[in-house]
Each structure stands twice: as structure tokens, then as C-alpha cells.
Design an enzyme around this catalytic site. Structure first.
Site, mmCIF file in Angstrom:
data_model
loop_
_atom_site.group_PDB
_atom_site.id
_atom_site.type_symbol
_atom_site.label_atom_id
_atom_site.label_comp_id
_atom_site.label_asym_id
_atom_site.label_seq_id
_atom_site.Cartn_x
_atom_site.Cartn_y
_atom_site.Cartn_z
ATOM 1 N N THR A 101 -3.640 54.920 15.991
ATOM 2 C CA THR A 101 -3.522 56.149 15.571
ATOM 3 C C THR A 101 -1.788 56.760 16.341
ATOM 4 O O THR A 101 -1.387 56.554 16.743
ATOM 5 C CB THR A 101 -4.521 56.995 17.039
ATOM 6 O OG1 THR A 101 -5.515 56.086 16.499
ATOM 7 C CG2 THR A 101 -4.429 58.464 16.703
ATOM 8 N N SER A 139 1.590 59.180 14.695
ATOM 9 C CA SER A 139 2.594 59.324 14.419
ATOM 10 C C SER A 139 3.269 57.961 13.312
ATOM 11 O O SER A 139 3.558 57.605 12.383
ATOM 12 C CB SER A 139 3.888 60.606 14.555
ATOM 13 O OG SER A 139 4.625 60.302 15.281
ATOM 14 N N THR A 140 3.498 57.447 14.360
ATOM 15 C CA THR A 140 4.696 56.137 14.298
ATOM 16 C C THR A 140 3.228 55.012 13.942
ATOM 17 O O THR A 140 3.751 54.158 12.421
ATOM 18 C CB THR A 140 4.834 55.300 15.326
ATOM 19 O OG1 THR A 140 6.051 56.546 16.168
ATOM 20 C CG2 THR A 140 5.833 54.210 14.798
ATOM 21 N N ALA A 182 2.043 54.334 20.815
ATOM 22 C CA ALA A 182 2.393 54.084 22.117
ATOM 23 C C ALA A 182 2.180 55.129 22.646
ATOM 24 O O ALA A 182 4.226 55.571 21.927
ATOM 25 C CB ALA A 182 3.266 52.693 23.282
ATOM 26 N N GLY A 224 -2.866 57.274 24.617
ATOM 27 C CA GLY A 224 -3.403 58.160 24.602
ATOM 28 C C GLY A 224 -3.023 60.151 24.891
ATOM 29 O O GLY A 224 -3.853 60.620 24.457
ATOM 30 N N GLY A 225 -2.077 60.090 23.783
ATOM 31 C CA GLY A 225 -1.140 61.127 23.600
ATOM 32 C C GLY A 225 -2.076 61.938 22.724
ATOM 33 O O GLY A 225 -2.164 63.103 22.732
ATOM 34 N N GLU A 234 -8.891 53.051 21.087
ATOM 35 C CA GLU A 234 -7.673 52.061 20.760
ATOM 36 C C GLU A 234 -7.774 51.057 21.145
ATOM 37 O O GLU A 234 -7.294 49.356 21.101
ATOM 38 C CB GLU A 234 -6.182 52.825 20.696
ATOM 39 C CG GLU A 234 -6.409 53.703 20.069
ATOM 40 C CD GLU A 234 -4.448 54.624 20.626
ATOM 41 O OE1 GLU A 234 -4.112 54.999 19.171
ATOM 42 O OE2 GLU A 234 -4.998 55.411 21.658
#
Length: 240
Positions: free
Chosen positions: A32, A34-35, A94, A112-113, A120
Site C-alpha cells: 500500500t 504511492s511507491t 515504508a 502505517g502512514g 501489511e
């Protein structure tokens, strides 16, 4: 809360680098953020070109993106059940990565952002190989960002007191597009817990894991096998 920083090009290089390591027939944990999203899109391109894989999503968002990219999906129970072959590889982002001497050592992480760290961690820990994808802004000598802690709604106050007793300062994560707190895919709340520099991530991980009311926390110790860091010119890979 989500972190910013690092160019999209660097994130794309990291995600695509990890996606290129996936081989035919593998079950892939889909992270999960953007990267990790760049890895999912690259895997979708490879599926279009004939790669035979199945994905296990770590969140509603990654499931939606994988479906859009044409990646066949399994539920976690289907992937790790008694009659299943397991998860071969997981690719996930991360929020912070501790780097060792010469930037070649795989250290602990904070995740966890996106408030998906419970699932995860379950998927990443179940995988034979766990690859982290990040940009240089996520690297640090010592973990020092707030640790997301998913808590049962009824346990919010009790967990907050336990966090303070452990030297942290908890803040209930508020939603950005609605009134009230963030609610996880599991129906729980998130406390962002500031501890300053975390000298012993393993010890703090144990403390949080054994606190009643905690569903899961965002410290990942000893799980990552590789870290792919995208730069403006290429990718740097650290291996355990």
C-alpha cells in the site's frame, strides 16, 4: 499519517525495480502507498505481456489498483491456507527505513502512514521474501518518526496511557476528508505515537505488541529481505 518527500520518478524506479524480480507462477503480496503502487502498475504491465502471477492485496486501495491493472487476486486465507503454496514475495513501501553502515544494511522500518499496517505486516511476514520500496527521503540512521498503532476503539484511552508510560506521546489520527478519526479497514482507530529517536526498535515493538488493546503497530523488525531505494539516476539495493 502519510509522509511526503522524494520525487515520483525515484518512487517509480524503486517500485519497478522490485516488480522486475517477480517470476512466473508466484503469489505476490501487493503493498500500500504511492511507491508500492508503482510496483503494482509494473506488475500489471508484465501480466499484460504474459506473466502468470496472483496477488494478495494489503488494503482496499491496493486491491482496487491491482484489479484495475488486471492482476488476478487471492484472499489471504486462500494464499496461506493448508492447501495453498503460500506467498512467494511481498513488495511494500515504508514511511521510514533505518539504514546501516554504507547504506547496504537492511534495518527496521516504520510503516502505517496509510493506516494499513496490520494487514501489511500479516502479508509481509507471511511471504518467503519481503522487498521494501522507498525513495531516499525515507532513509534515516535511527528511526524517529511517529509510530502508528492500530487500537480497538474501546481500548483507545488505555493504550494511550500505556504509550505515555513507555515514553511516547499518542495522538489520535484524524480523517482529512470527513469529521472524526481515521477508521482502518478493520474498523479500528489509529494512534500516532511520538517516541523521538527509537534506540531499540525491537524492545519498543515488544512493548507495543504486548499492550492490551493494540491490534498492530507500525514497527517492522527483522522482516525485510531487500530494500530498493530509487534515486534520481537509478536504484540502490540493500540485502539482508
Amino acid at each position: 499519517m502519510k509522509t511526503s518527500g522524494g520525487s515520483d520518478a525515484a518512487k517509480r524506479r524503486a517500485g519497478e525495480s522490485a516488480a522486475e524480480t517477480v517470476t512466473d507462477g508466484e503469489v505476490v503480496g501487493l503493498g500500500t502507498g504511492s511507491t508500492a503502487a508503482h510496483a503494482i502498475r509494473r506488475l500489471g504491465d508484465r501480466v499484460d505481456s504474459g506473466l502468470d502471477i496472483r496477488g494478495v492485496a494489503t488494503s482496499f486501495a491496493s486491491r482496487e489498483l491491482a484489479a484495475e491493472c488486471g492482476i488476478p487476486l487471492l484472499d489471504l486465507d486462500e494464499a496461506v491456507g493448508s492447501d495453498a503454496t503460500g506467498i512467494d514475495i511481498a513488495i511494500d513501501g515504508a514511511d521510514q527505513v533505518a539504514v546501516g553502515e554504507g547504506e547496504s544494511e537492511v534495518g527496521p522500518l516504520i510503516k502505517g502512514g496509510g493506516a494499513a499496517h496490520a494487514r501489511e505486516k500479516l502479508v509481509d511476514a507471511s511471504a518467503d521474501r519481503f522487498l521494501v520500496v522507498a525513495d531516499p527521503s525515507k532513509e534515516t540512521p535511527v528511526l524517529n518518526r511517529s509510530v502508528p498503532v492500530e487500537v480497538l476503539p474501546a481500548g483507545r484511552s488505555a493504550v494511550a496511557e500505556a504509550v505515555r508510560a513507555a515514553g511516547g506521546e499518542p495522538t489520535l489520527r484524524r480523517a482529512e476528508r470527513k469529521d472524526g478519526p481515521v477508521v482502518t479497514d478493520n474498523g479500528n482507530l489509529v494512534l500516532d505515537c511520538a517516541f523521538g529517536e527509537i534506540a531499540d526498535p525491537d524492545a519498543l515493538s515488544t512493548t507495543l505488541s504486548t499492550t492490551p488493546g493494540v491490534v498492530e503497530h507500525g514497527i517492522f523488525v527483522g522482516l525485510a529481505d531487500e530494500v530498493h531505494v530509487g534515486t534520481e539516476t537509478g536504484v540502490r539495493v540493500a540485502r539482508r
